[in-house]
Design an enzyme around this catalytic site. Sequence first.
Site, PDB file in Angstrom:
ATOM      1  N   LYS A  35      69.717  68.839  22.819  1.00 55.92           N
ATOM      2  CA  LYS A  35      69.543  67.465  23.321  1.00 55.92           C
ATOM      3  C   LYS A  35      68.137  66.975  22.995  1.00 55.92           C
ATOM      4  O   LYS A  35      67.250  67.785  22.672  1.00 55.92           O
ATOM      5  CB  LYS A  35      69.795  67.437  24.826  1.00 55.92           C
ATOM      6  N   ARG A 130      72.545  67.195  41.087  1.00 58.19           N
ATOM      7  CA  ARG A 130      72.143  66.314  39.994  1.00 58.19           C
ATOM      8  C   ARG A 130      73.386  65.853  39.247  1.00 58.19           C
ATOM      9  O   ARG A 130      73.724  64.690  39.256  1.00 58.19           O
ATOM     10  CB  ARG A 130      71.156  67.046  39.068  1.00 58.19           C
ATOM     11  N   TYR A 244      36.422  54.946  25.637  1.00 59.05           N
ATOM     12  CA  TYR A 244      36.702  54.061  26.764  1.00 59.05           C
ATOM     13  C   TYR A 244      36.124  54.624  28.050  1.00 59.05           C
ATOM     14  O   TYR A 244      36.234  55.828  28.323  1.00 59.05           O
ATOM     15  CB  TYR A 244      38.216  53.921  26.957  1.00 59.05           C
ATOM     16  N   MET A 292      45.131  55.490  22.641  1.00 62.49           N
ATOM     17  CA  MET A 292      46.510  55.378  22.152  1.00 62.49           C
ATOM     18  C   MET A 292      46.728  56.103  20.832  1.00 62.49           C
ATOM     19  O   MET A 292      47.732  56.784  20.640  1.00 62.49           O
ATOM     20  CB  MET A 292      46.895  53.902  22.017  1.00 62.49           C
TER      21      MET A 292
HETATM   22  C1  LIG Z   1      68.606  71.090  29.364  1.00 64.35           C
HETATM   23  C2  LIG Z   1      69.725  71.920  29.876  1.00 64.35           C
HETATM   24  C3  LIG Z   1      69.879  73.246  29.445  1.00 64.35           C
HETATM   25  C4  LIG Z   1      68.819  73.973  28.648  1.00 64.35           C
HETATM   26  O1  LIG Z   1      67.795  74.336  29.535  1.00 64.35           O
HETATM   27  P1  LIG Z   1      66.498  75.166  29.068  1.00 64.35           P
HETATM   28  O2  LIG Z   1      65.759  75.358  30.336  1.00 64.35           O
HETATM   29  O3  LIG Z   1      65.785  74.282  28.112  1.00 64.35           O
HETATM   30  O4  LIG Z   1      66.964  76.418  28.443  1.00 64.35           O
HETATM   31  C5  LIG Z   1      71.033  73.913  29.813  1.00 64.35           C
HETATM   32  N1  LIG Z   1      71.961  73.334  30.610  1.00 64.35           N
HETATM   33  C6  LIG Z   1      71.814  72.079  31.093  1.00 64.35           C
HETATM   34  C7  LIG Z   1      72.866  71.490  31.955  1.00 64.35           C
HETATM   35  C8  LIG Z   1      70.695  71.323  30.753  1.00 64.35           C
HETATM   36  O5  LIG Z   1      70.559  70.081  31.230  1.00 64.35           O
END
Ligand SMILES: *Cc1c(COP(=O)(O)O)cnc(C)c1O
Length: 349
Positions: A35, A130, A244, A292
């Site tokens: 992802k 979640r 800055y 930036m």
């Molecule tokens: C992001 C995620 C993972 C991977 O988690 P890591 O800690 O990066 O290994 C696995 N399962 C779910 C549901 C996630 O959201």
Amino acid sequence: MAGGILQIDLDAVARNWRALDRMSDPCVQTGAVVKADAYGLGAARVARTLAHAGARRFFVAIAEEGAALRAALGEGPEISVFSGHMEGDMALIRDSALTPMLNSPEQIARHLESLPDHPFGIQLDTGMNRLGIEAPDWASVCSRVLENGPILVMSHLACADEPDHPMNAAQLAQFRAMTDGAGVPRSLSATGGILLGPEYHFDVTRPGIGLYGALPFAEAEPVVRLSLPVVQVRDLAPGETVGYGCSFTAEGPARIATVSGGYADGLLRALSGRATLFAGDRPCPIAGRVSMDLITVDVTHLSEAPATLDILCPAQGVDRLADAAGTIGYEILTSLGPRYARRHAGGAA
Ligand SMILES: *Cc1c(COP(=O)(O)O)cnc(C)c1O
């Protein structure tokens, strides 16, 4: 060319995947979470490399990522979508052969009505609150769902990076209570869960961060190097200030190198005055605020100003930089911006 150069070692990603794969029994399938563009490192290149190394199951957060990944991987590997089947996702799920991990009775109804013969999985909530179906809802839809043959039932651990946290055992027990006897392949563990040991592995694991060389997989090989070109070097008289807010003052004669890269590139402003860049293995502290597009670095102690300074390198990995910014490696990696030239080494094209 003033853009920073982000080197990504795909062979190291593959070695990290194999190392995580070896931590579970050979009959456990090790997936790969790609992802957020493989945590900022390029999902297409990373996923093709891991498919070549033997990964057969990939996970993304949203269907759009899944469609792009299918284009990169072609037919064959399983691509699962954590957000499940959202309204408007039907065509993407069908055309890209994605497997939604259904998260609610509403998603289950949507999927079974719109794509009755299309593979799906189930995500259960075991306490993280979640994503996923809660225990009472699962009890009422479970038999109908199982009749339709989900390919995977999964849940996610909230505290797997803290091995002694009681939440781990509590979620494990809840996952077992919700899935024992279901006769469906199961998945509970991301990187942290793999490290918790075999009872957490079930049939499929889902490592992400460990592949990319960061905690909680302490033995991971580093994957990234980020080199920032020096745009200008100047000498300061004692008492002159930098940047800055004039937050750095030269105490004696000083030399400041200004490098290309800033908070717009994911080098968080919280690093101001706290982080270090490296000329080879020689540390050079940030002088003043990260802006930036630029960072000013104290190179007074170097005999010659270098052409580039590294902010991610063997001397300073993702987790050390994260510490300096008061965050975690995940955020450092996924913040790495689009202005860097990403140079992939090794791996599969
Ligand atoms: C992001 C995620 C993972 C991977 O988690 P890591 O800690 O990066 O290994 C696995 N399962 C779910 C549901 C996630 O959201």
